[in-house]
Design an enzyme around this catalytic site. Structure first.
Site, PDB file in Angstrom:
ATOM      1  N   HIS A  81       0.816  -1.216   0.000  1.00 21.29           N
ATOM      2  CA  HIS A  81       0.000   0.000   0.000  1.00 21.29           C
ATOM      3  C   HIS A  81       0.852   1.270   0.000  1.00 21.29           C
ATOM      4  O   HIS A  81       1.931   1.319   0.572  1.00 21.29           O
ATOM      5  CB  HIS A  81      -0.925  -0.001   1.219  1.00 21.29           C
ATOM      6  CG  HIS A  81      -0.180  -0.058   2.523  1.00 21.29           C
ATOM      7  ND1 HIS A  81       0.234   1.071   3.183  1.00 21.29           N
ATOM      8  CD2 HIS A  81       0.235  -1.102   3.260  1.00 21.29           C
ATOM      9  CE1 HIS A  81       0.863   0.728   4.283  1.00 21.29           C
ATOM     10  NE2 HIS A  81       0.876  -0.592   4.353  1.00 21.29           N
ATOM     11  N   ASP A  82       0.330   2.289  -0.707  1.00 22.72           N
ATOM     12  CA  ASP A  82       0.879   3.639  -0.693  1.00 22.72           C
ATOM     13  C   ASP A  82       2.287   3.752  -1.271  1.00 22.72           C
ATOM     14  O   ASP A  82       3.002   4.712  -0.974  1.00 22.72           O
ATOM     15  CB  ASP A  82       0.859   4.223   0.735  1.00 22.72           C
ATOM     16  CG  ASP A  82      -0.542   4.258   1.322  1.00 22.72           C
ATOM     17  OD1 ASP A  82      -1.390   4.950   0.738  1.00 22.72           O
ATOM     18  OD2 ASP A  82      -0.780   3.589   2.344  1.00 22.72           O
ATOM     19  N   GLY A 110       4.970  -1.119   2.883  1.00 23.30           N
ATOM     20  CA  GLY A 110       4.168   0.053   2.585  1.00 23.30           C
ATOM     21  C   GLY A 110       4.970   1.338   2.544  1.00 23.30           C
ATOM     22  O   GLY A 110       6.024   1.456   3.165  1.00 23.30           O
TER      23      GLY A 110
END
Length: 175
Positions: A111-112, A129
């Protein structure tokens, strides 16, 4: 395949693949067998997604609370077998992958993450992440990348190197 997905011209989708609502796939892109393209995913033109990939699934992050987030993949991206790419969290809202990328088999983009242009991630690279990889970086196989690290442009990371801190631009890191 969802009736609400937007597919460009000459898009091919292999058998047993799932494409959810709120997905956009650009012209000339192919999706292999048994792949899942989840809501909130945008894929550019002329991409090749091989078999058994999962793109846009919810993040593996305990602070994720079901918020609407996304994954954006650029043009001319090759995603080989069994790659996973998670969408963002409230922190950034999106995971972004640039143009002219090669993600070899079993790569994980958490994520991200921000993945620049003209990057190669060899087999089994696993990113935590909030990782940022700048343009023209090459990362060798079976390399874990710790969350919140930044890898500079034009770096070359040898296979199996464990990345636990930022790597400046133009660096060869191995060992």
């Amino acid at each position: 395949m969802s009736k609400n997905a937007e597919l460009g011209e000459n898009v091919t989708v292999g058998p047993f693949s799932i494409i959810e609502d709120d997905v956009r796939i650009g012209d000339g892109t192919s999706v292999g067998n048994y792949s899942s393209i989840m809501s909130g995913t945008t894929i550019g033109t002329n991409c090749k997604i091989f078999h058994n990939c999962i793109i846009g699934e919810i993040p593996q992050d305990l602070k994720f609370c079901g918020e609407k987030t996304s994954v954006s993949i650029g043009n001319n991206v090759t995603i080989r077998e069994s790659v996973t790419i998670n969408r963002g969290t409230a922190a950034r809202g999106t995971t972004e992958i640039g143009d002219n990328i090669l993600l070899m088999a079993y790569v994980h983009i958490a994520h991200d993450c921000l993945i620049g242009d003209n990057i190669i991630l060899a087999n089994g690279v696993q990113s935590g992440g909030h990782v940022e990889i700048q343009d023209w970086a090459i990362i060798g196989g079976m390399t874990p990348i710790h969350q919140f690290t930044k890898i500079g442009c034009h770096t070359f990371i040898g296979g199996g190197y464990r990345i636990v801190q930022d790597i400046p631009p133009y660096i060869l890191a191995t060992g």
